[in-house]
Design an enzyme around this catalytic site. Structure first.
Site, PDB file in Angstrom:
ATOM      1  N   GLY A 232     -11.159 -21.849 -11.300  1.00  0.00           N
ATOM      2  CA  GLY A 232     -11.466 -22.217 -12.679  1.00  0.00           C
ATOM      3  C   GLY A 232     -10.322 -21.966 -13.643  1.00  0.00           C
ATOM      4  O   GLY A 232      -9.463 -21.097 -13.427  1.00  0.00           O
TER       5      GLY A 232
ATOM      6  N   LYS B 151     -26.222 -21.699 -19.602  1.00  0.00           N
ATOM      7  CA  LYS B 151     -25.457 -20.565 -20.115  1.00  0.00           C
ATOM      8  C   LYS B 151     -26.364 -19.567 -20.829  1.00  0.00           C
ATOM      9  O   LYS B 151     -26.192 -18.346 -20.709  1.00  0.00           O
ATOM     10  CB  LYS B 151     -24.359 -21.057 -21.062  1.00  0.00           C
ATOM     11  CG  LYS B 151     -23.142 -21.627 -20.372  1.00  0.00           C
ATOM     12  CD  LYS B 151     -22.451 -20.578 -19.525  1.00  0.00           C
ATOM     13  CE  LYS B 151     -21.130 -21.035 -18.961  1.00  0.00           C
ATOM     14  NZ  LYS B 151     -20.492 -20.009 -18.098  1.00  0.00           N
TER      15      LYS B 151
ATOM     16  N   SER C 253     -13.589 -28.958 -21.779  1.00  0.00           N
ATOM     17  CA  SER C 253     -13.320 -29.268 -23.185  1.00  0.00           C
ATOM     18  C   SER C 253     -12.012 -30.033 -23.343  1.00  0.00           C
ATOM     19  O   SER C 253     -11.858 -30.836 -24.279  1.00  0.00           O
ATOM     20  CB  SER C 253     -13.265 -27.982 -24.009  1.00  0.00           C
ATOM     21  OG  SER C 253     -14.462 -27.248 -23.889  1.00  0.00           O
TER      22      SER C 253
END
Length: 341
Positions: free
Chosen positions: A12, A160, A200
């Site tokens: 990640g 989340k 994003s």
């Protein structure tokens, strides 16, 4: 050496910057991946980030959906930074695909950390666990807020929210001597290290590649290097025990403002960046057929401004400007050839 830290989800974007920060601070790092075949990729990305850790970095195969491997992953670690979680990859079909791995994964990591005698886990949560589903308000969101799941909430934000709540509930119920802190970043920008980066940053990539118009949506922005720095502060500072920390640089921005930053700072490289704003009604019309646009509809016109005053005051965190974070993301996409001609 300062000991070994487990960083979950080593492929990640945020996790790799956490690894870089930990190596720089003198730690050994063990990182979990779903496939050991990706070790070479992770090491290449870290080299682009300025680190060649050799045997100071080791890999362990684990998966959020199973108990296998987590005991071995946490064994002998002083701290854990847990960033592995489902992100918007297109693989998720139902809410269950989002929520179960996030919730169950958090619990597996916390149990393994507790049983291994880890001092503290720093959970990479998201502003999506704070800002979603609310009615319009006149103050920035802060760490006392939780997303309202009775409102219109995207499955990612729901995952989340539920996974972070499950982590805090676990700590209150059976955490033992383990400590927990959480970091809740807004949209994560900054220099990419390869083709794996924050979802994003796709916003920036789309703009550079000539996205025809901009929806009227709002977001906070923060540099990944500062997110990693905040993780280390939350890991080490006694004041961070039992706390969550929003990560945002300055105030939130509308997409038109992001486009203007790119055009102002990138010159010819931003010639395809539009400043045309698409009307809300047209987005809603397109959402009848396009599931991506359907996910945007609840965000239209909603100010998602948050504050990082807690992290600054309590931990001494000093992030780069939002403009620097956005431009660094764009420049790195161009430098690494990730923007289509």
């Amino acid at each position: 050496m300062n000991g070994t830290v487990l960083v979950t989800g080593g492929t990640g974007f945020i996790a790799q910057y956490c690894i870089l920060a930990l190596l720089d601070a003198g730690y050994c790092v063990r990182t979990s991946v779903r496939s050991l075949a990706r070790e070479g990729e992770v090491r290449r990305h870290l080299k682009i980030g300025g680190a060649e850790p050799g045997d100071r970095l080791s890999f362990v195969r684990t998966d959020l959906s199973t108990d296998a491997g987590w005991t071995e992953a946490a064994a002998g670690c002083v701290y854990v930074i847990h960033g592995a979680s489902p992100t918007p990859s297109g693989d998720q079909v139902t809410e269950k695909d989002w929520i179960e791995p996030a919730v169950d994964g958090n619990l597996r990591v916390l149990r393994a950390a507790r049983d291994a005698g880890v001092r503290r886990v720093v959970l990479t949560s998201a502003s999506g666990a704070i800002v979603a589903g609310h009615k319009p308000r006149n103050r920035p969101f802060d760490e006392t807020d939780w997303s309202d799941l009775t409102g219109k909430v995207w499955p990612y934000q729901k995952s989340k929210t539920l996974s972070e709540r499950a982590a805090w509930d676990f700590m209150g119920r059976e955490g033992g001597d383990l400590e927990l802190s959480a970091v809740n970043p807004t949209a994560v920008m900054g220099p990419v290290l390869g083709s794996e980066y924050s979802h994003s940053i796709r916003l920036i990539k789309n703009l550079l590649e000539g996205q025809p118009a901009l929806p009227r949506i709002n977001s906070g922005f923060v540099d990944v290097r500062d997110v990693a720095d905040l993780h280390l502060r939350a890991m080490l500072d006694p004041a961070a025990k039992g706390e969550r920390f929003l990560a945002i640089a300055g105030d939130s921005m509308w997409m038109i403002d992001v486009a203007r930053v790119l055009r102002e700072h990138l010159g010819d490289a931003a010639t395809r960046v539009t400043t045309r704003v698409v009307p809300n009604w047209l987005v809603r019309l397109g959402a009848l057929r396009d599931p991506v646009m359907r996910g945007i509809v609840p965000l239209l016109g909603v100010n998602l401004n948050t504050t990082s005053e807690k992290a600054k005051h309590l931990l001494g965190w000093k992030p780069r400007s939002r403009e620097e974070a956005i431009v660094a993301a764009a420049e790195s996409l161009i430098r690494l050839g990730l923007v289509k001609g």
